[in-house]
Design a protein around this motif. Structure first.
Motif, short mmCIF file in Angstrom:
data_model
loop_
_atom_site.label_atom_id
_atom_site.label_comp_id
_atom_site.label_asym_id
_atom_site.label_seq_id
_atom_site.Cartn_x
_atom_site.Cartn_y
_atom_site.Cartn_z
N LEU A 1 44.55 49.74 41.80
CA LEU A 1 43.96 48.79 40.86
C LEU A 1 44.94 47.64 40.68
O LEU A 1 46.09 47.85 40.29
N LEU A 2 44.49 46.42 40.98
CA LEU A 2 45.34 45.24 40.85
C LEU A 2 44.82 44.37 39.71
O LEU A 2 43.65 43.98 39.71
N ASN A 3 45.67 44.08 38.77
CA ASN A 3 45.29 43.23 37.64
C ASN A 3 45.88 41.84 37.84
O ASN A 3 47.10 41.69 37.93
N PHE A 4 45.01 40.83 37.92
CA PHE A 4 45.47 39.46 38.13
C PHE A 4 45.71 38.78 36.79
O PHE A 4 45.17 39.18 35.76
N ASN A 5 46.50 37.70 36.84
CA ASN A 5 46.93 37.09 35.56
C ASN A 5 45.84 36.26 34.89
O ASN A 5 46.02 35.75 33.81
N ILE B 1 45.14 38.04 51.16
CA ILE B 1 43.94 37.24 50.99
C ILE B 1 43.38 37.38 49.57
O ILE B 1 42.85 36.42 49.00
N MET B 2 43.55 38.56 48.95
CA MET B 2 43.12 38.71 47.56
C MET B 2 43.96 37.82 46.64
O MET B 2 43.44 37.19 45.71
N SER B 3 45.26 37.74 46.91
CA SER B 3 46.13 36.88 46.11
C SER B 3 45.84 35.41 46.37
O SER B 3 45.87 34.58 45.46
N PHE B 4 45.53 35.07 47.61
CA PHE B 4 45.18 33.71 47.99
C PHE B 4 43.94 33.24 47.24
O PHE B 4 43.86 32.10 46.76
N LEU B 5 42.98 34.14 47.08
CA LEU B 5 41.72 33.79 46.42
C LEU B 5 41.80 33.84 44.90
O LEU B 5 41.18 33.03 44.21
N CYS B 6 42.57 34.79 44.38
CA CYS B 6 42.52 35.07 42.93
C CYS B 6 43.78 34.71 42.17
O CYS B 6 43.79 34.74 40.94
N GLY B 7 44.87 34.40 42.86
CA GLY B 7 46.11 34.09 42.17
C GLY B 7 47.02 35.29 42.05
O GLY B 7 46.77 36.35 42.63
N PRO B 8 48.10 35.17 41.27
CA PRO B 8 49.11 36.22 41.20
C PRO B 8 48.61 37.53 40.58
O PRO B 8 47.77 37.52 39.67
N VAL B 9 49.14 38.63 41.08
CA VAL B 9 48.92 39.95 40.49
C VAL B 9 49.98 40.18 39.44
O VAL B 9 51.16 39.87 39.65
#
Length: 318
Positions: free
Chosen positions: A203-207, A163-171
């Motif tokens: 810690l996940l850093n999105f693009n 769901i975090m990827s769905f909302l924010c895009g790729p990690v």
């Protein structure tokens, strides 16, 4: 009429079967489980037949299979179903590892069958609402997102990662991993939890320069699944396992809470079932494809590897 074969007759199957049975135009035709007794109990309740998987897949009336068995069985069942030309709805995680997942996606593509992974929060109305606010920039740009969960990285962590990827895009990278695994006994709300699947924080850093914090914990007292999204002009919080959404907007240097929004909370599984019926009948795209399942599993593997080598791991989206 869409005829379904349910594979696996455990706890989650009872939930899915109940929802499937209420939808007009859907018929549960077969129940498959290694335990004839368990399969029979479910089959009697929904006027279905107990069958072996091979016999069920030979029936030309079957349009799709619903795979609700343990994760280590997913790959074999998906391959058999795809080669039989049956569409597939599969519980998460998609497979035991990304190698299996990639093979299953390829098998489904080669046999021209749809593969849907049950990342159920994608069909939850509160998360759908949050996605619309993000896409419309109603609260400005996202600055950071924090996801908190309990009950293991593969059990509930995969939902949070998805769901975090769905909302924010790729990690694009993962670091700062912490593992929690000390717990005795099973959690009341998760029959799948074990010390072999500890909870992790990372810690996940999105693009798109969004910083993500994944916070996993292990305890038995209550289920925790919540998101806190900070924007340049506001904040969205989704708490109580997604059942409540709170909104704040920037006002004279402070955040002021907005009135509650009236969002109808339909059954998430019902939303998923109706969405999948549309996929079969009208050829629409699923919100949670096999590739989405692969990506969530890839991030899980990167988190596990990062923990072992204590280093930042690169992630890419196919």
């Amino acid at each position: 009429m869409i005829n379904i074969c349910i594979i696996g007759a455990g706890r989650i199957a009872k939930i899915h079967a109940k929802n499937l049975s209420t939808i007009s135009g859907v018929n549960i035709l077969y129940i498959v489980d290694k335990s004839i007794e368990v399969a029979t109990e479910l089959a009697i309740k929904y006027n279905a037949k107990v069958s072996s998987l091979n016999d069920a897949l030979k029936d030309p009336l079957i349009n799709a299979v619903v795979i609700l068995s343990p994760t280590h069985t997913h790959a074999d069942y998906m391959e058999l179903a795809a080669k039989a030309g049956k569409h597939i709805f599969c519980e998460k995680p998609i497979a035991k590892n990304t190698t299996q997942a990639k093979e299953m996606i390829q098998c489904c593509e080669e046999n021209q069958v749809k593969l849907v992974i049950n990342h159920s929060r994608r069909w939850h109305n509160n998360f759908i609402y949050a996605k619309k606010q993000i896409d419309s920039a109603a609260f400005g740009k996202i600055v950071s997102i924090t996801g908190r969960y309990t009950s293991g990285l593969r059990v509930m962590g995969t939902h949070m990662i998805d769901i975090m990827s769905f909302l924010c895009g790729p990690v694009i990278s993962i670091s700062g991993v912490k593992k929690e695994k000390e717990i005795k006994g099973k959690l009341k709300y998760s029959e799948n939890f074990s010390n072999n699947d500890p909870s992790y924080s990372a810690l996940l850093n999105f693009n798109n320069n969004i910083v993500g914090f994944l916070e996993g914990s292990c305890h038995k007292k209550y289920l925790l699944f919540e998101l806190d999204i900070h924007f340049t002009d506001g904040r969205i919080s989704i708490i109580n396992n997604g059942q409540k959404i709170d909104l704040w907007r920037h006002n004279k240097g402070l955040l002021s809470q907005l009135p509650d929004v009236n969002i109808k909370l339909n059954s998430t599984i019902m939303n998923a079932v109706n969405s999948n019926i549309d996929c079969l009948e009208f050829g629409t795209e699923t919100p949670s494809s096999g590739k989405d399942g692969f990506y969530a599993l890839e991030i899980i593997e990167k988190i596990l590897r990062s923990d072992l080598i204590h280093n930042k791991e690169k992630v890419w989206k196919n």
